[in-house]
Design a protein around this motif. Structure first.
Motif, PDB file in Angstrom:
ATOM      1  N   ASP A 240      17.967  -0.513  -0.686  1.00 47.43           N
ATOM      2  CA  ASP A 240      17.951   1.091  -1.260  1.00 47.43           C
ATOM      3  C   ASP A 240      17.072   1.393  -2.319  1.00 47.43           C
ATOM      4  OD1 ASP A 240      19.670   0.012  -2.854  1.00 47.43           O
ATOM      5  OD2 ASP A 240      21.398   1.446  -2.813  1.00 47.43           O
ATOM      6  N   LYS A 241      16.470   0.065  -2.760  1.00 46.40           N
ATOM      7  CA  LYS A 241      15.756   0.203  -4.074  1.00 46.40           C
ATOM      8  C   LYS A 241      14.322   0.291  -3.641  1.00 46.40           C
ATOM      9  CE  LYS A 241      18.785  -0.371  -7.400  1.00 46.40           C
ATOM     10  NZ  LYS A 241      19.752  -0.458  -6.885  1.00 46.40           N
ATOM     11  N   CYS A 242      13.930  -0.501  -2.437  1.00 43.92           N
ATOM     12  CA  CYS A 242      12.482  -0.400  -1.966  1.00 43.92           C
ATOM     13  C   CYS A 242      12.691  -0.615  -0.490  1.00 43.92           C
ATOM     14  CB  CYS A 242      11.727  -1.491  -2.959  1.00 43.92           C
ATOM     15  SG  CYS A 242      10.020  -1.787  -2.145  1.00 43.92           S
ATOM     16  N   ILE A 243      11.635   0.167   0.136  1.00 48.41           N
ATOM     17  CA  ILE A 243      11.458   0.102   1.767  1.00 48.41           C
ATOM     18  C   ILE A 243       9.883  -0.251   2.107  1.00 48.41           C
ATOM     19  CG2 ILE A 243      13.462   1.589   2.139  1.00 48.41           C
ATOM     20  CD1 ILE A 243      11.621   3.874   2.929  1.00 48.41           C
ATOM     21  N   ALA A 244       9.286  -0.761   1.020  1.00 46.36           N
ATOM     22  CA  ALA A 244       7.763  -0.821   1.242  1.00 46.36           C
ATOM     23  C   ALA A 244       7.632  -2.201   2.216  1.00 46.36           C
ATOM     24  CB  ALA A 244       7.256  -1.149  -0.142  1.00 46.36           C
ATOM     25  N   VAL A 245       6.315  -2.325   2.579  1.00 45.95           N
ATOM     26  CA  VAL A 245       6.083  -3.399   3.586  1.00 45.95           C
ATOM     27  C   VAL A 245       4.868  -4.000   2.909  1.00 45.95           C
ATOM     28  CG1 VAL A 245       6.602  -2.259   5.725  1.00 45.95           C
ATOM     29  CG2 VAL A 245       4.251  -1.948   4.819  1.00 45.95           C
TER      30      VAL A 245
ATOM     31  N   PRO B 257       7.845   8.524  -8.645  1.00 44.58           N
ATOM     32  CA  PRO B 257       8.698   7.302  -9.017  1.00 44.58           C
ATOM     33  C   PRO B 257       8.683   6.247  -7.902  1.00 44.58           C
ATOM     34  CG  PRO B 257       9.892   9.278  -7.694  1.00 44.58           C
ATOM     35  CD  PRO B 257       8.444   9.695  -8.054  1.00 44.58           C
ATOM     36  N   CYS B 258       8.779   5.032  -8.570  1.00 45.39           N
ATOM     37  CA  CYS B 258       8.568   3.920  -7.832  1.00 45.39           C
ATOM     38  C   CYS B 258       9.291   2.724  -8.589  1.00 45.39           C
ATOM     39  CB  CYS B 258       7.041   3.767  -7.579  1.00 45.39           C
ATOM     40  SG  CYS B 258       6.790   2.132  -6.593  1.00 45.39           S
ATOM     41  N   ASN B 259      10.353   2.139  -7.739  1.00 50.16           N
ATOM     42  CA  ASN B 259      10.988   1.056  -8.431  1.00 50.16           C
ATOM     43  C   ASN B 259       9.939  -0.216  -8.618  1.00 50.16           C
ATOM     44  OD1 ASN B 259      13.505   2.409  -8.728  1.00 50.16           O
ATOM     45  ND2 ASN B 259      14.178   1.907  -6.707  1.00 50.16           N
ATOM     46  N   LYS B 260       9.104  -0.335  -7.594  1.00 49.02           N
ATOM     47  CA  LYS B 260       8.301  -1.474  -7.818  1.00 49.02           C
ATOM     48  C   LYS B 260       7.387  -1.597  -9.006  1.00 49.02           C
ATOM     49  CE  LYS B 260       6.778  -3.565  -3.869  1.00 49.02           C
ATOM     50  NZ  LYS B 260       7.451  -5.040  -4.035  1.00 49.02           N
ATOM     51  N   ARG B 261       6.676  -0.156  -9.174  1.00 50.99           N
ATOM     52  CA  ARG B 261       5.776  -0.197 -10.284  1.00 50.99           C
ATOM     53  C   ARG B 261       6.704  -0.016 -11.602  1.00 50.99           C
ATOM     54  NH1 ARG B 261       4.871   4.572 -11.198  1.00 50.99           N
ATOM     55  NH2 ARG B 261       4.593   5.287  -9.020  1.00 50.99           N
TER      56      ARG B 261
ATOM     57  N   MET C  11       4.837   4.626   7.042  1.00 53.59           N
ATOM     58  CA  MET C  11       4.262   3.266   6.743  1.00 53.59           C
ATOM     59  C   MET C  11       5.505   2.341   6.603  1.00 53.59           C
ATOM     60  SD  MET C  11       1.168   3.805   7.459  1.00 53.59           S
ATOM     61  CE  MET C  11       0.047   2.370   7.097  1.00 53.59           C
ATOM     62  N   HIS C  12       6.527   2.711   6.371  1.00 55.17           N
ATOM     63  CA  HIS C  12       7.613   1.852   5.824  1.00 55.17           C
ATOM     64  C   HIS C  12       8.377   1.030   6.538  1.00 55.17           C
ATOM     65  CE1 HIS C  12       6.156   4.466   2.505  1.00 55.17           C
ATOM     66  NE2 HIS C  12       6.759   3.387   1.546  1.00 55.17           N
ATOM     67  N   ALA C  13       9.316   0.208   6.143  1.00 56.40           N
ATOM     68  CA  ALA C  13       9.754  -0.995   6.590  1.00 56.40           C
ATOM     69  C   ALA C  13      10.813  -0.668   7.634  1.00 56.40           C
ATOM     70  CB  ALA C  13      10.340  -2.023   5.516  1.00 56.40           C
TER      71      ALA C  13
ATOM     72  N   GLY D 293      13.353   4.972  -9.536  1.00 60.52           N
ATOM     73  CA  GLY D 293      13.503   5.460  -8.209  1.00 60.52           C
ATOM     74  C   GLY D 293      12.654   4.960  -6.951  1.00 60.52           C
ATOM     75  N   CYS D 294      13.326   5.214  -5.828  1.00 61.15           N
ATOM     76  CA  CYS D 294      12.045   5.023  -4.774  1.00 61.15           C
ATOM     77  C   CYS D 294      11.521   6.215  -4.077  1.00 61.15           C
ATOM     78  CB  CYS D 294      12.854   4.114  -3.628  1.00 61.15           C
ATOM     79  SG  CYS D 294      11.731   3.826  -2.297  1.00 61.15           S
ATOM     80  N   GLY D 295      10.283   6.591  -4.362  1.00 59.71           N
ATOM     81  CA  GLY D 295       9.883   7.828  -4.024  1.00 59.71           C
ATOM     82  C   GLY D 295       9.930   7.902  -2.267  1.00 59.71           C
ATOM     83  N   ALA D 296       9.704   6.829  -1.682  1.00 63.94           N
ATOM     84  CA  ALA D 296       9.661   6.543  -0.210  1.00 63.94           C
ATOM     85  C   ALA D 296      10.790   6.973   0.380  1.00 63.94           C
ATOM     86  CB  ALA D 296       8.846   5.361   0.158  1.00 63.94           C
ATOM     87  N   LEU D 297      11.966   6.635   0.020  1.00 69.05           N
ATOM     88  CA  LEU D 297      13.300   6.437   0.538  1.00 69.05           C
ATOM     89  C   LEU D 297      13.510   7.858   1.078  1.00 69.05           C
ATOM     90  CD1 LEU D 297      15.339   4.433   1.148  1.00 69.05           C
ATOM     91  CD2 LEU D 297      16.453   5.233  -0.990  1.00 69.05           C
TER      92      LEU D 297
ATOM     93  N   ARG E  24       1.032  -1.129  -0.003  1.00 63.60           N
ATOM     94  CA  ARG E  24      -0.100   0.045   0.045  1.00 63.60           C
ATOM     95  C   ARG E  24       0.806   1.190  -0.053  1.00 63.60           C
ATOM     96  NH1 ARG E  24      -5.227  -2.567  -0.832  1.00 63.60           N
ATOM     97  NH2 ARG E  24      -6.012  -0.330  -0.646  1.00 63.60           N
ATOM     98  N   CYS E  25       2.170   1.316  -0.313  1.00 60.23           N
ATOM     99  CA  CYS E  25       2.950   2.492  -0.413  1.00 60.23           C
ATOM    100  C   CYS E  25       2.331   3.355  -1.431  1.00 60.23           C
ATOM    101  CB  CYS E  25       4.548   1.983  -1.037  1.00 60.23           C
ATOM    102  SG  CYS E  25       5.254   3.433  -1.297  1.00 60.23           S
ATOM    103  N   SER E  26       2.131   4.453  -0.706  1.00 61.03           N
ATOM    104  CA  SER E  26       1.428   5.368  -1.488  1.00 61.03           C
ATOM    105  C   SER E  26       2.044   6.042  -2.805  1.00 61.03           C
ATOM    106  CB  SER E  26       1.263   6.512  -0.687  1.00 61.03           C
ATOM    107  OG  SER E  26       2.081   7.184   0.017  1.00 61.03           O
ATOM    108  N   TYR E  27       3.631   5.815  -2.911  1.00 59.12           N
ATOM    109  CA  TYR E  27       4.417   6.104  -4.168  1.00 59.12           C
ATOM    110  C   TYR E  27       3.973   5.104  -5.309  1.00 59.12           C
ATOM    111  CZ  TYR E  27       6.420   9.702  -1.100  1.00 59.12           C
ATOM    112  OH  TYR E  27       6.734  10.650  -0.196  1.00 59.12           O
ATOM    113  N   PHE E  28       3.963   3.851  -4.701  1.00 63.65           N
ATOM    114  CA  PHE E  28       3.590   2.698  -5.485  1.00 63.65           C
ATOM    115  C   PHE E  28       2.094   2.806  -6.176  1.00 63.65           C
ATOM    116  CE2 PHE E  28       1.182  -1.436  -5.943  1.00 63.65           C
ATOM    117  CZ  PHE E  28       2.040  -1.807  -6.966  1.00 63.65           C
ATOM    118  N   TYR E  29       1.143   3.703  -5.186  1.00 62.57           N
ATOM    119  CA  TYR E  29      -0.067   3.702  -5.836  1.00 62.57           C
ATOM    120  C   TYR E  29      -0.336   4.998  -6.716  1.00 62.57           C
ATOM    121  CZ  TYR E  29      -3.312   0.313  -3.797  1.00 62.57           C
ATOM    122  OH  TYR E  29      -3.984  -0.677  -3.374  1.00 62.57           O
TER     123      TYR E  29
HETATM  124  S1  SF4 Z   1       9.045   1.784  -1.111  1.00 58.81           S
HETATM  125 FE1  SF4 Z   1       9.081   0.336  -2.756  1.00 58.81          FE
HETATM  126  S2  SF4 Z   1       6.844   0.470  -3.441  1.00 58.81           S
HETATM  127 FE2  SF4 Z   1       7.398   2.522  -2.187  1.00 58.81          FE
HETATM  128  S3  SF4 Z   1       8.143   3.799  -3.758  1.00 58.81           S
HETATM  129 FE3  SF4 Z   1       9.875   2.699  -2.880  1.00 58.81          FE
HETATM  130  S4  SF4 Z   1      10.009   1.204  -4.603  1.00 58.81           S
HETATM  131 FE4  SF4 Z   1       8.006   1.935  -4.810  1.00 58.81          FE
END
Ligand code: SF4
Ligand SMILES: Cc1cc2nc3c(=O)[nH]c(=O)nc-3n(C[C@H](O)[C@H](O)[C@H](O)COP(=O)(O)OP(=O)(O)OC[C@H]3O[C@@H](n4cnc5c(N)ncnc54)[C@H](O)[C@@H]3O)c2cc1C
Ligand code: FES
Ligand code: FES
Lengths: 210, 327
Positions: free
Chosen positions: B154-159, B127-131, B146-148, B136-140, B117-122
């Motif tokens: 460093d590519k993703c910190i989503a839960v 930017p979002c490496n998962k999507r 809400m994150h991990a 890039g990772c917007g959340a970093l 449910r990472c809001s950058y993914f949504y």
């Molecule tokens: S934490 Fe993961 S899902 Fe959220 S913006 Fe970064 S890469 Fe995307």
């Protein structure tokens, strides 16, 4: 691809549609998989194979009336009810499963009609707020909502009532706490919650058949 | 929603072949996550393969446990007599998730494969490496409340947002999968993966693999269990942190223990070392505090989720107290 396709009714729509169908359902599928695999697979799908913009036929029983319909695959059950069947009692609050305004019963279970496709409900029995009263006689839950002022603006109310009826039928209305928990999928921006809970408790304690 | 082709599978093989041969297709079960993401343009499959007609909705008793079909509804599973009797922790976790309406639609298979449910993914504008790998990772460096706190890269910190999965990993469940190369069985802990360099991959499933069932082995964890979910309102919200705790007690002595956390990592987070620290000890607050200390080793927070470093151990202690019924 969809950006290049003029909307239905606009010049060029049909042509673009045909091109899209050819590309999406035949060419890409054949390019990515051996032909035999695709053919074998296709034969094991039932008759419900609908291309992107193609309308697919669908049978639904809505509030006791049988409908033979035709929808685009991406039509949600909510949009079908409101826009094709003109049953506008079911509301669109968020369209993302977050508010419960769109709650209807499918084969007796309460669901969010905004997060399911109409085609996925083929053959099912749908009950909306319009199907709850018997003629002019309101359903006991509708009566109780009126009596207890279970609403202010009324936008969430059809969803609240459909959810409340299901909450009692499921056996999840034994206490105030349980009602609150099992009604949490219905948001009321006017904050009519205490009155909604009172209405549900009255119906539950009154022992009427819901 | 983007337009798509819709097919309904009546045989598992047809669904698997169609999915394996077309990377732009997706299975659809309850649709409560997939359609949400499609409406926002986060996922844009060209073809949906409806698997709801496949015969995978049974909940059955086996010689050594329960077999729950991938299409069993979250609500049906949570209220199933055998689940309540043999795996009450699973029922508690299911009931803590979403709403009564959503649980009537959501399936067991779909629940474990729901996306973050990472809001950058949504938000496709972000930017979002998962999507979109490489964007890039917007959340970093962004808003990461809400994150991990474990297992991120460093590519993703989503839960991972699933409540059910936290109970399943604690209960040593297994996932049954049917794919183009046949059937296989994965330990539940091996289903989800850490983000590493490929955050676009949530799980270790391969293209075309269909989950058919989950197996929950019989265990002594039928009585002293608790699923604690901490969230911003009392119901119908995702976990900030959640804890699945299960104890097997002999008098006041802990014979065996299971512990897992949700809302803290890219996968449901099993706490094996903390479990070990509990075994043989008395079920007291001091024992639980020590387990929480062990559990939190290696945790690291970002700018906005520092609170999880306090919330998580407190939640562990509280969940264990509730499980043991120690006041
Ligand atoms: S934490 Fe993961 S899902 Fe959220 S913006 Fe970064 S890469 Fe995307
Ligand atoms: C407002 C809201 C609140 C929510 N709150 C919570 C919460 O608090 N806790 C929580 O845990 N969840 C929560 N959820 C998420 C909900 O639990 C999931 O959306 C649901 O479990 C997904 O199941 P589904 O059957 O609808 O999956 P679908 O949307 O149909 O599918 C999800 C994904 O899984 C794949 N898939 C489905 N079944 C299979 C299978 N058998 N084999 C292989 N692939 C498969 C699909 O291709 C898709 O990619 C919430 C959802 C909403 C909308
Ligand atoms: S409109 Fe369906 S839940 Fe809000
Ligand atoms: S009465 Fe206005 S939203 Fe509920």
């Amino acid at each position: 691809m969809e950006h290049e396709t003029p909307p239905a009714g606009c010049p060029g729509h049909d042509e673009a549609r045909r091109t899209f169908l050819k590309q999406s359902s035949l060419l890409t599928a054949l390019a990515l998989a051996p032909g035999a695999v695709v053919r074998a697979a296709e034969t094991e799908f039932d008759e419900k194979v609908a291309a992107a913009f193609e309308k697919v036929s669908l049978k639904l029983d809505v509030n006791g009336v049988k409908h033979k319909l035709s929808v685009e695959p991406r039509t949600t059950l909510l949009d079908l009810l409101r826009e094709q069947l003109h049953l506008t009692g079911t509301k669109k609050g968020c369209d993302y499963g977050q508010c419960g305004a769109c709650t209807v019963h499918v084969d007796g279970k309460r669901v969010n009609s905004c997060l399911t496709l109409a085609v996925m409900q083929d053959g099912k029995k749908i009950t909306t707020i319009e199907g709850l009263a018997e003629g002019d006689k309101l359903h006991p839950m509708q009566e109780a909502f009126i009596k207890h002022d279970g609403f202010q603006c009324g936008y969430c109310t059809p969803g609240q009532i459909m959810s409340a009826v299901a909450c009692i039928r499921e056996g999840h209305a034994d206490s105030e706490g349980e009602i609150k928990e099992y009604m949490s999928g219905n948001i009321c921006r006017c904050g009519a919650y205490p009155n909604i809970v009172a209405a549900i408790q009255e119906v539950k304690n009154g022992g009427q058949k819901v | 929603m983007n337009p798509f082709q819709y097919v309904r599978a009546t045989k598992a093989k047809a669904a698997i072949d169609a999915r394996a041969g077309d990377a732009t297709s997706q299975f659809i079960a309850g649709g409560t996550n997939l359609l949400d993401l499609m409406k926002r343009g986060v996922m844009t499959p060209q073809r949906l393969i409806d698997i709801n007609k496949l015969p995978f909705d049974k909940i059955e008793r086996q010689s050594n446990g329960l077999r729950i079909g991938a299409l069993a509804l979250n609500s049906t599973t949570a209220e199933d007599k055998q689940v309540l009797e043999r795996a009450p922790l699973l029922a508690q976790a299911l009931n803590a998730g979403a709403s009564a309406q959503l649980r009537n639609m959501a399936t067991v298979g779909g629940n474990m494969l729901q996306r973050t449910r990472c809001s950058y993914f949504y938000d496709p504008a972000m930017p979002c490496n998962k999507r979109e790998p490489g964007s890039g990772c917007g959340a970093l460096e962004g808003y990461n409340r809400m994150h991990a706190i474990f297992g991120f890269s460093d590519k993703c910190i989503a839960v991972h947002p699933s409540d059910m999965s936290v109970a399943l990993v604690a209960l040593d469940a297994a996932v049954l999968v049917s794919g183009p190369k046949g059937e296989r069985r994965l330990a539940f802990g091996d289903l989800h993966r850490l983000p590493g360099d490929e955050p676009q991959r949530d799980t270790n499933l391969e293209a075309g693999e269909l989950i058919t069932a989950v197996e929950v082995p019989d265990s002594p964890f039928t009585k002293h269990v608790h699923y604690l979910k901490v969230r911003e309102r009392a119901s119908y919200a995702f976990a900030l942190v959640s804890v699945a705790a299960a104890l097997s007690l002999d008098g006041n002595t802990i014979k065996d223990a299971r512990l897992a956390m949700g809302g803290v990592a890219h996968k449901p987070w099993r706490l094996t070392e903390a479990e070990k620290s509990l075994i043989g000890k008395p079920a007291t607050e001091a024992t639980f505090q020590e387990a929480a200390r062990v559990a939190m080793q290696g945790a690291k927070a970002f700018k906005h989720n520092q609170y999880k470093l306090k919330l998580a151990p407190n939640a562990i202690v509280q969940a264990l107290k509730n499980a043991a019924a120690v006041s």
